[in-house]
Design an enzyme around this catalytic site. Sequence first.
Site, PDB file in Angstrom:
ATOM      1  N   THR A 102     -64.325  52.669  20.167  1.00  0.00           N
ATOM      2  CA  THR A 102     -62.750  52.923  20.491  1.00  0.00           C
ATOM      3  C   THR A 102     -61.928  52.687  19.510  1.00  0.00           C
ATOM      4  O   THR A 102     -62.092  52.031  18.283  1.00  0.00           O
ATOM      5  CB  THR A 102     -62.749  52.233  22.207  1.00  0.00           C
ATOM      6  OG1 THR A 102     -62.439  50.394  20.994  1.00  0.00           O
ATOM      7  CG2 THR A 102     -63.219  51.749  22.636  1.00  0.00           C
ATOM      8  N   CYS A 103     -60.301  52.389  19.615  1.00  0.00           N
ATOM      9  CA  CYS A 103     -59.892  52.694  18.461  1.00  0.00           C
ATOM     10  C   CYS A 103     -59.163  50.761  18.586  1.00  0.00           C
ATOM     11  O   CYS A 103     -58.151  50.585  17.616  1.00  0.00           O
ATOM     12  CB  CYS A 103     -58.250  53.186  18.995  1.00  0.00           C
ATOM     13  SG  CYS A 103     -57.302  52.814  20.092  1.00  0.00           S
ATOM     14  N   LEU A 104     -60.230  50.133  19.583  1.00  0.00           N
ATOM     15  CA  LEU A 104     -59.377  48.390  19.557  1.00  0.00           C
ATOM     16  C   LEU A 104     -60.285  48.115  18.108  1.00  0.00           C
ATOM     17  O   LEU A 104     -60.886  48.289  17.492  1.00  0.00           O
ATOM     18  CB  LEU A 104     -60.007  48.135  20.874  1.00  0.00           C
ATOM     19  CG  LEU A 104     -59.975  48.138  21.466  1.00  0.00           C
ATOM     20  CD1 LEU A 104     -60.797  47.113  22.458  1.00  0.00           C
ATOM     21  CD2 LEU A 104     -58.335  47.687  21.814  1.00  0.00           C
TER      22      LEU A 104
END
Length: 394
Positions: free
Chosen positions: A323-325
């Site tokens: 994910t882009c976290l």
Amino acid sequence: MIKNMIKTPCFVLNVDKALCNIIGFKTALINRFKNNILGYSVKTNSFPGWLDIVKDNGGYAEVVSYDEYNLVLKCGFDKSHIIYNGPMKDKASFIDALENGAIVNIETKRELDWLLELDRNKSYKIGIRVNLNISVISPEDCKEEESYSRFGFSYENGELKSAIDHIAGLDHVVLKGLHLHRTSKTRSINTYKNICLYALNIIKEYDLNLSYIDIGGGFYGDMPGKPTYQDYIDAIYNVLSLHYNCDELCLIVEPGNALVASPFSYYTSVIDIKNVGDKRIIVTDGTRNDVDPFFHKKDYFKEFINDLSERDLEKEQVFVGCTCLENDKLFIEKGAPQMQIGDIIKFCFVGAYTMCLSPLFIRFFPRVYIKKHENLILAREEWTENEYLQKIKK
Ligand SMILES: Cc1ncc(COP(=O)(O)O)c(C=O)c1O
């Protein structure tokens, strides 16, 4: 070889392990309590293939909302094999449960009012949840921030007594059980002893004539060096038998973590490797959302599935999710064999409070396989945009 049979990311449910846990807990109960109920805490992981195993092996479904109530009915649980707890009951399912022999433990004041709407010509059995402040009952087992609980009726301030008096004033309802769940920081045997002593005190003071004690969940699973199922049940028995003939009392347990953590594993593949400064970043197709939705784990029980014996060692590799976290970082390996694209990592003991807490963030729900002996079946396809859009009205 499992790595050739799965598509990552995915969960795999191991049926042999599941049976071992369920039968193991049931055996511990039977050894001490002729009357016992193994309730499984559905919130901990409500995957239907798992619920089937619980149901087919005599387990009850412990549910805490009308959604869960309806779910387990759809999954084939008999209403008389449901334990209905929690504040999120609605009136219709509360009454339906009581009419059909479910075990219902009152959690809110509105449920006390709903009792007035039951058929006065019949007789109903009910339980009530007792508020448990671990810092008072078992201080050595309490998490600082969780010492008091927001659940149940408080003995200390008299609300439990008022609720019991309210029930005693109804000719068509009898109080038959106390519900006493807390998951303590230590999950220690000591907590259960102290909770039972606390309950006995209440039972004696209010002269309650109960047919069950529901001690809730909060137990360790099969972890080396931790109490076994039998250790817990023996301790509970030893305290309750101070007051009860335990052949006549039904002990209800509601384990979640202890049953479902170990049968589930999660598999993820390395999809990219790059260097950032002095860090080697190993990008996987999995995400921390799937294995650590509270984002508090530092490391995992994990295995590398590929043969790494001939690989060079790498100073430091940072394994990250897809994910882009920024904080979707899984773990760091120092001095471990160099990863390659396609390598598979298995995360073990990830069945509890993972799948049911995964958000639909960036990527939808992953596949789930069920493994029985050496056979593997795909029990849930990965979710796509179609499942995501299924309830949207245009
Ligand atoms: C009422 C109740 N019973 C049982 C459980 C299961 O707890 P554990 O997974 O620690 O066994 C919970 C968890 O929150 C719960 O709220």
